[in-house]
Write a protein that holds these residues in place. Structure first.
Motif, PDB file in Angstrom:
ATOM      1  N   VAL A  84       0.831  -1.219   0.000  1.00 27.52           N
ATOM      2  CA  VAL A  84       0.000   0.000   0.000  1.00 27.52           C
ATOM      3  C   VAL A  84       0.859   1.261   0.000  1.00 27.52           C
ATOM      4  CG1 VAL A  84      -1.939  -1.188   1.084  1.00 27.52           C
ATOM      5  CG2 VAL A  84      -0.276  -0.014   2.525  1.00 27.52           C
ATOM      6  N   LEU A  85       2.036   1.207   0.630  1.00 26.43           N
ATOM      7  CA  LEU A  85       2.918   2.369   0.597  1.00 26.43           C
ATOM      8  C   LEU A  85       3.440   2.617  -0.816  1.00 26.43           C
ATOM      9  CD1 LEU A  85       5.002   2.008   3.886  1.00 26.43           C
ATOM     10  CD2 LEU A  85       3.228   3.691   3.402  1.00 26.43           C
ATOM     11  N   GLN A  86       3.844   1.552  -1.506  1.00 23.92           N
ATOM     12  CA  GLN A  86       4.359   1.725  -2.867  1.00 23.92           C
ATOM     13  C   GLN A  86       3.282   2.265  -3.801  1.00 23.92           C
ATOM     14  OE1 GLN A  86       3.686  -0.110  -5.949  1.00 23.92           O
ATOM     15  NE2 GLN A  86       5.129   1.317  -6.955  1.00 23.92           N
ATOM     16  N   LEU A  87       2.067   1.748  -3.655  1.00 26.90           N
ATOM     17  CA  LEU A  87       0.990   2.200  -4.532  1.00 26.90           C
ATOM     18  C   LEU A  87       0.664   3.676  -4.310  1.00 26.90           C
ATOM     19  CD1 LEU A  87      -1.430  -0.874  -4.400  1.00 26.90           C
ATOM     20  CD2 LEU A  87      -0.058  -0.111  -6.346  1.00 26.90           C
ATOM     21  N   GLN A  88       0.698   4.116  -3.056  1.00 26.21           N
ATOM     22  CA  GLN A  88       0.317   5.496  -2.782  1.00 26.21           C
ATOM     23  C   GLN A  88       1.479   6.482  -2.922  1.00 26.21           C
ATOM     24  OE1 GLN A  88      -2.718   6.286   0.333  1.00 26.21           O
ATOM     25  NE2 GLN A  88      -2.423   4.151   0.893  1.00 26.21           N
ATOM     26  N   LEU A 101      -8.255   4.643  -2.321  1.00 27.62           N
ATOM     27  CA  LEU A 101      -9.230   3.647  -2.782  1.00 27.62           C
ATOM     28  C   LEU A 101      -8.610   2.607  -3.709  1.00 27.62           C
ATOM     29  CD1 LEU A 101     -12.114   2.644  -2.700  1.00 27.62           C
ATOM     30  CD2 LEU A 101     -12.634   4.166  -4.628  1.00 27.62           C
ATOM     31  N   PRO A 102      -7.892   2.999  -4.777  1.00 26.94           N
ATOM     32  CA  PRO A 102      -7.247   1.972  -5.604  1.00 26.94           C
ATOM     33  C   PRO A 102      -6.245   1.120  -4.810  1.00 26.94           C
ATOM     34  CG  PRO A 102      -7.294   4.068  -6.757  1.00 26.94           C
ATOM     35  CD  PRO A 102      -7.701   4.352  -5.354  1.00 26.94           C
ATOM     36  N   ALA A 103      -5.537   1.741  -3.850  1.00 22.70           N
ATOM     37  CA  ALA A 103      -4.590   0.968  -3.047  1.00 22.70           C
ATOM     38  C   ALA A 103      -5.317  -0.092  -2.228  1.00 22.70           C
ATOM     39  CB  ALA A 103      -3.807   1.900  -2.123  1.00 22.70           C
ATOM     40  N   GLY A 104      -6.435   0.290  -1.614  1.00 23.55           N
ATOM     41  CA  GLY A 104      -7.200  -0.677  -0.835  1.00 23.55           C
ATOM     42  C   GLY A 104      -7.796  -1.772  -1.702  1.00 23.55           C
ATOM     43  N   LEU A 105      -8.381  -1.392  -2.837  1.00 25.35           N
ATOM     44  CA  LEU A 105      -9.007  -2.373  -3.722  1.00 25.35           C
ATOM     45  C   LEU A 105      -7.973  -3.287  -4.375  1.00 25.35           C
ATOM     46  CD1 LEU A 105     -11.756  -0.195  -5.451  1.00 25.35           C
ATOM     47  CD2 LEU A 105     -12.002  -1.784  -3.531  1.00 25.35           C
TER      48      LEU A 105
END
Length: 463
Positions: free
Chosen positions: A295-299, A307-311
């Motif tokens: 989630v850190l890399q995605l954000q 939202l995309p990170a969670g999904l």
């Protein structure tokens, strides 16, 4: 020792509603262990402070949760399990509101620690209260409902955190991830009226010195790992970690000599049980630490938003749900301990696929090929977990199971704490796709420790 047999009590008339209260209470606590992972970058952007606070938002919860779990169980034995459950839910709710209203990172971290301590009062009461309310075959079914509910809550946490933060209800942003506990806790408190009061037939003693040693030693080890560059830790950080290990060694000596130890001493006469503790710590360090890195890399690198990170974690959650159901209902009965290395092998393949996905993605872009890798990781974790817990508890005697379950839960939370600290620090030290790959390589090393230790789980009846 011969004990007098007492007739079984009749089933509790409101046991179904009471079971809902217990399962919701546990789910709320385990959800909060992971719900902040996706929201953490948004929290940090809003409250400012050093970047290491991103890890402390999770670690401040799981650390007291881990250290105080066994003591929380003892308090229920002494003062009443229903009383401690209700007290824990009330304190947890108040701390959740305080987290939502926190004006800065420091108070938020402090309130998260209070949440973790309250969770340690809630979770240990479940098994004792279920046994007090159910009898016969119903007991096994009620106990069997804990695993799926808890597993689903843990993996759904990041998704729920992302959805709530993105929704920005009434301008609440990340604060909604904490406020959601309030209506859930209200339902739990209302249904807790159906819980019977129950305590241990023989009043156990509290080991406050042991609890203090465990808390101090663990804190000294974890603190320098959070937010630091593990390859360039200053001398004082190594000194802190070394001091923590010495304190934990002192805790072990204290447990062997104490007349009222925190855990059942006979557990360590089983050759496989210490291996189970190492296995649990290393495995949950991999899964929880890796979630943080994803989630850190995605954000922070791909700039996806919450939202995309969670999904993006849904393939992991789906894989875990499917595999754990298959393993628990069929595979463990048919194949026994072989399911564990199969699960770890699938998880390893998922980690290798994640390394390849990060390597084939351009900086600042979404790593699309990471999604099947996360599905593999979820499948592997789902295969491994039911087999592991079944084998870890199988060779134990009835009077040891409660203490063993409490200790396994405690080291699970400790593993989660270490995973967030270590893998999160590896990523934050460099940032970007290469750092995410490095974190995956470290996770592979921890998976090797899991593999080696799990080979001894459930083996031998005594030393």
């Amino acid at each position: 020792m011969i004990t007098e047999q007492t007739p079984a009590a009749p089933p509790h008339p409101h046991r179904r509603l009471a079971l809902v209260a217990l399962l919701l209470g546990e789910a709320m606590n385990l959800l909060d262990a992971t719900v902040v992972q996706v929201a953490a970058p948004a929290v940090h952007a809003d409250l400012a402070g050093p970047v290491r606070d991103v890890q402390w938002f999770a670690t401040a919860y799981t650390l007291p949760f881990a250290v105080l779990l066994i003591t929380g169980g003892r308090l229920g034995d002494i003062a009443g399990r229903r009383r401690m459950f209700v007290l824990g839910v009330a304190v947890f709710t108040a701390a959740s509101v305080a987290c939502a209203l926190a004006p800065a990172a420091g108070p938020l971290i402090a309130f998260r620690a209070v949440q973790g301590a309250a969770a340690a009062l809630i979770v240990p009461q479940t098994i004792g209260l279920i046994k007090a309310m159910f009898s016969g075959a119903e007991t096994a079914k009620a106990l069997g409902s804990i695993g799926p509910v808890m597993g689903l809550a843990a993996v759904c946490g990041p998704v729920v955190g992302g959805v709530l933060t993105h929704a920005d209800l009434f301008g609440s942003s990340w604060r909604a991830a904490f406020l959601v506990n309030v209506p859930v806790a209200a339902v739990v408190l209302a249904l807790s009226a159906y819980l019977p009061e129950n305590r241990a037939p023989h009043r156990p003693a509290l080991d406050w010195p042991g609890t203090a040693l465990a808390a101090l030693g663990t804190g000294l080890v974890v603190y320098p790992l959070v937010g630091g560059d593990l390859g360039r830790l200053p001398l004082r950080s190594w000194a802190s970690a070394a001091a923590g290990l010495l304190v934990l060694a002192g805790f072990g000596v204290h447990q062997r000599r104490s007349a009222r130890p925190l855990v059942e001493p006979s557990l360590f006469t089983h050759r496989g049980f210490p291996a189970a503790l190492v296995t649990s710590t290393a495995f949950f360090a991999v899964t929880n630490g890796l979630t943080t890195v994803v989630v850190l890399q995605l954000q922070l690198d791909a700039r996806t938003g919450v939202l995309p990170a969670g999904l993006s974690l849904l393939p992991w959650s789906a894989g875990l749900a499917v595999a754990s159901w298959q393993a628990g209902s069929r595979l463990v009965r048919r194949h026994g301990r072989r399911v564990m290395p199969y699960g770890l092998g699938v998880l390893l393949a998922g980690l290798a696929a994640a390394v390849a996905a990060y390597g084939s993605t351009a900086p600042g872009h979404y790593p699309v090929t990471l999604l099947p890798a996360l599905a593999l990781i979820g499948l592997g974790a789902g295969l491994f977990t039911p087999a592991f817990f079944t084998l870890a508890l199988h060779p134990l005697r009835p009077h040891e199971v409660g203490s063993a379950a409490g200790l396994l839960n405690a080291v699970q939370q400790l593993g989660a704490t270490l995973g967030v600290a270590v893998l999160g620090s590896v990523y934050l030290a460099g940032g970007g796709l290469t750092a995410a790959q490095d974190a995956c390589w470290v996770a592979m090393g921890l998976l090797g420790v899991t593999w080696a230790a799990s080979a001894r789980v459930g083996t031998g009846e005594g030393a």
